[in-house]
Design a protein around this motif. Structure first.
Motif, PDB file in Angstrom:
ATOM      1  N   UNK A 202       0.832  -1.205   0.000  1.00  0.00           N
ATOM      2  CA  UNK A 202       0.000   0.000   0.000  1.00  0.00           C
ATOM      3  C   UNK A 202       0.867   1.256   0.000  1.00  0.00           C
ATOM      4  N   UNK A 203       1.932   1.240   0.796  1.00  0.00           N
ATOM      5  CA  UNK A 203       2.827   2.401   0.859  1.00  0.00           C
ATOM      6  C   UNK A 203       3.546   2.594  -0.464  1.00  0.00           C
ATOM      7  N   UNK A 314       7.838   2.237  13.743  1.00  0.00           N
ATOM      8  CA  UNK A 314       7.949   3.687  13.504  1.00  0.00           C
ATOM      9  C   UNK A 314       8.349   4.035  12.078  1.00  0.00           C
ATOM     10  N   UNK A 315       9.238   3.229  11.488  1.00  0.00           N
ATOM     11  CA  UNK A 315       9.641   3.500  10.122  1.00  0.00           C
ATOM     12  C   UNK A 315       8.501   3.325   9.136  1.00  0.00           C
ATOM     13  N   UNK A 316       7.678   2.293   9.327  1.00  0.00           N
ATOM     14  CA  UNK A 316       6.531   2.078   8.435  1.00  0.00           C
ATOM     15  C   UNK A 316       5.518   3.206   8.574  1.00  0.00           C
ATOM     16  N   UNK A 321       3.111   8.021   6.250  1.00  0.00           N
ATOM     17  CA  UNK A 321       2.727   9.430   6.371  1.00  0.00           C
ATOM     18  C   UNK A 321       3.442  10.315   5.365  1.00  0.00           C
ATOM     19  N   UNK A 322       4.540   9.831   4.766  1.00  0.00           N
ATOM     20  CA  UNK A 322       5.275  10.639   3.792  1.00  0.00           C
ATOM     21  C   UNK A 322       5.875  11.885   4.400  1.00  0.00           C
ATOM     22  N   UNK A 391      11.660   5.725   6.896  1.00  0.00           N
ATOM     23  CA  UNK A 391      10.872   6.931   6.699  1.00  0.00           C
ATOM     24  C   UNK A 391      11.348   7.781   5.548  1.00  0.00           C
ATOM     25  N   UNK A 392      12.633   7.688   5.191  1.00  0.00           N
ATOM     26  CA  UNK A 392      13.173   8.521   4.116  1.00  0.00           C
ATOM     27  C   UNK A 392      12.849   7.984   2.734  1.00  0.00           C
ATOM     28  N   UNK A 393      12.275   6.782   2.641  1.00  0.00           N
ATOM     29  CA  UNK A 393      12.004   6.198   1.334  1.00  0.00           C
ATOM     30  C   UNK A 393      10.980   7.005   0.544  1.00  0.00           C
TER      31      UNK A 393
END
Length: 516
Positions: A202-203, A314-316, A321-322, A391-393
């Motif tokens: 989904x992300x 937390x990373x997911x 959240x982008x 999170x940086x992806x």
């Protein structure tokens, strides 16, 4: 040891009724708090949650409503976050938090219903749950505004929070019972993999917003913001349905608890030990201490599960959240605080009953202290690195020099502050904790809540400071703030190490973590 004054009163109220047993256990736990200062602090913590809810109800409608439509769009996501946390917390804790370790209640006829009630009543001690609930109460009050339908809206959100909390515990105990057998463990890992893969898909496809728009909580929010006679009918219907579901979830959770605690497992008891032949690490006492401590962390079910969740969740969330780079700067501090709560606030409890034997070995005492501090620092930095990388992806670009320096400075400063505070607490306020069971914690529930407040407040402040530095155009601001904060944290850590060198202090810590 239990306080002697607790025993006569306990005999008077100790019946087969679960509520009476819970009251007796709570009283014993309260009497074990010996100082008046600590009791006043815990009483203040108990009053903080309803006080924050009242403040949210009163203050939220006073916020300017120039962007009310945008805020209301966030309410379904906030409701969904509460449900997610209410399900995840019992799963991570192995069914819920224990009021007393199981080995301390062997002489007391504690029923399985009491253990289910005890885990439910300790939910407000979870700081993350409290923050989420206060947030949805405030958002609901803002969405309902100062209308006559505000009490109905609050009744709906209270019923919803009760339902997802009770249902989360029921699911947690069901998973605990299933994982007692090899087939159940394989099935739960398979389901966890499917869920993680679905979330990642989904992300990656950018359909997070579309999925959130179709969540069941969107209908609940439409009930909250409705007006007119239909609002009364829809709100009453929602409350009745949620209360009925809560009762069913409570009964299911009680049955799941009894099933999980009575079901024999195939992996051996918590006191079983298996012998593994390992090649001794070369490099002296420090290298050996690191190997032992790392293995101790990974052998503990509660620490192993906590590390996996802390590294992935937390990373997911950040990726979904982008978040941009200035917002990602806040994450290393929050993740470091969570890593410290896993075991760092009582770091020497990793030795358990073997602390006496380890303390009798020849060698410098400082080696054990600095090895344990390094293990805590590794945990904080690795968890923060995984979170920021995930999170940086979806950040969309490379960070600027100011953002990169702020991110690095926040990770280093927050981790060092967490390590210094954890080692200080480990020396001056040690606790007996085995960390062998899935629900074991390094300190009692109330103490863990106080520790989480201290760590969260410290690291959040650091994150805010470096987030402001990331928004500037000069990378030097991050260095300017990092240097004094690093020196202060280092000074605090060195003072804790000096205290550990004292024979009387070290003997007290060893005796406490080894025998209580």
């Amino acid at each position: 040891m239990l306080h002697s004054r607790a025993l006569p009163r306990t005999r008077q109220v100790w019946r087969d009724d679960a509520w009476s047993q819970l009251a007796a256990l709570v009283r014993m736990r309260w009497l074990m708090v010996r100082t008046g200062k600590a009791r006043r602090g815990f009483a203040a913590l108990g009053l903080a949650f309803p006080g924050l809810c009242v403040a949210a109800v009163v203050g939220a409608p006073l916020v300017p409503r120039d962007r009310a439509s945008d805020v209301i769009l966030l309410v379904p996501t906030a409701y969904l976050a509460v449900a997610f946390l209410s399900v995840l917390a019992p799963l991570v804790a192995g069914g819920g938090t224990e009021l007393f370790p199981a080995d301390q209640l062997v002489a007391f006829p504690v029923s399985l219903r009491t253990q289910h009630l005890a885990s439910l009543t300790q939910v407000p001690l979870n700081l993350a749950w409290v923050v989420q609930v206060v947030g949805v109460v405030g958002l609901t009050s803002y969405a309902a505004d100062w209308s006559p339908y505000l009490p109905l809206a609050l009744l709906v959100v209270v019923s919803y929070v009760a339902f997802v909390t009770v249902a989360g515990h029921a699911l947690g105990w069901l998973v605990v019972g299933a994982r007692l057998r090899a087939g159940g463990r394989q099935l739960t890992w398979l389901l966890a993999g499917v869920v993680l893969a679905s979330v990642a898909l989904v992300i990656a496809t950018g359909r997070v917003g579309a999925v959130l728009d179709r969540s069941p909580t969107a209908r609940l929010v439409s009930v909250v913001v409705s007006r007119g006679p239909i609002a009364v009918r829809r709100s009453v219907t929602a409350v009745v349905v949620l209360v009925a579901l809560t009762v069913l979830a409570f009964l299911a959770g009680r049955a799941a608890t009894a099933w999980a605690l009575r079901r024999p497992g195939d992996a051996g008891g918590p006191l079983d030990a298996s012998v593994h032949q390992r090649r001794a690490p070369r490099g002296g006492a420090a290298r050996e201490g690191l190997a032992v401590d790392r293995a101790s962390i990974w052998r503990s079910p509660s620490l192993r599960r906590g590390l996996l969740v802390l590294a992935a969740l937390p990373g997911m969330v950040a990726a979904a959240a982008g978040l941009d780079w200035s917002a990602l700067v806040l994450l290393p501090g929050l993740v470091s605080a969570g890593a410290g709560l896993l075991f760092g606030v009582n770091a020497f409890c990793l030795d358990g009953s073997g602390a006496v034997w380890l303390a009798s070995l020849p060698g410098r005492p400082a080696v054990a202290f600095w090895v344990r501090a390094r293990v805590v620092a590794e945990t904080c930095l690795v968890a923060a690195a995984i979170t920021v990388t995930a999170g940086s992806l979806r950040a969309g670009r490379w960070p600027t020099t100011a953002e990169a320096s702020a991110l690095l400075g926040c990770a280093v400063v927050a981790s060092l502050r967490v390590v210094a505070l954890c080692m200080e607490l480990s020396i001056h306020r040690p606790h007996r904790a085995d960390l062998r069971g899935p629900r074991d914690t390094p300190a009692p529930p109330g103490v863990m809540t106080a520790y989480s407040l201290r760590l969260a407040a410290s690291t959040t402040l650091v994150g805010v400071v470096f987030s402001l530095c990331a928004r500037s155009d000069q990378w030097g601001w991050s260095v300017l703030w990092a240097l004094p904060l690093v020196l202060l944290a280092t000074r605090r850590l060195v003072r804790a190490g000096a205290a550990w060198d004292d024979n009387h202090v070290r003997a007290r810590v060893v005796a406490t973590v080894a025998g209580g």
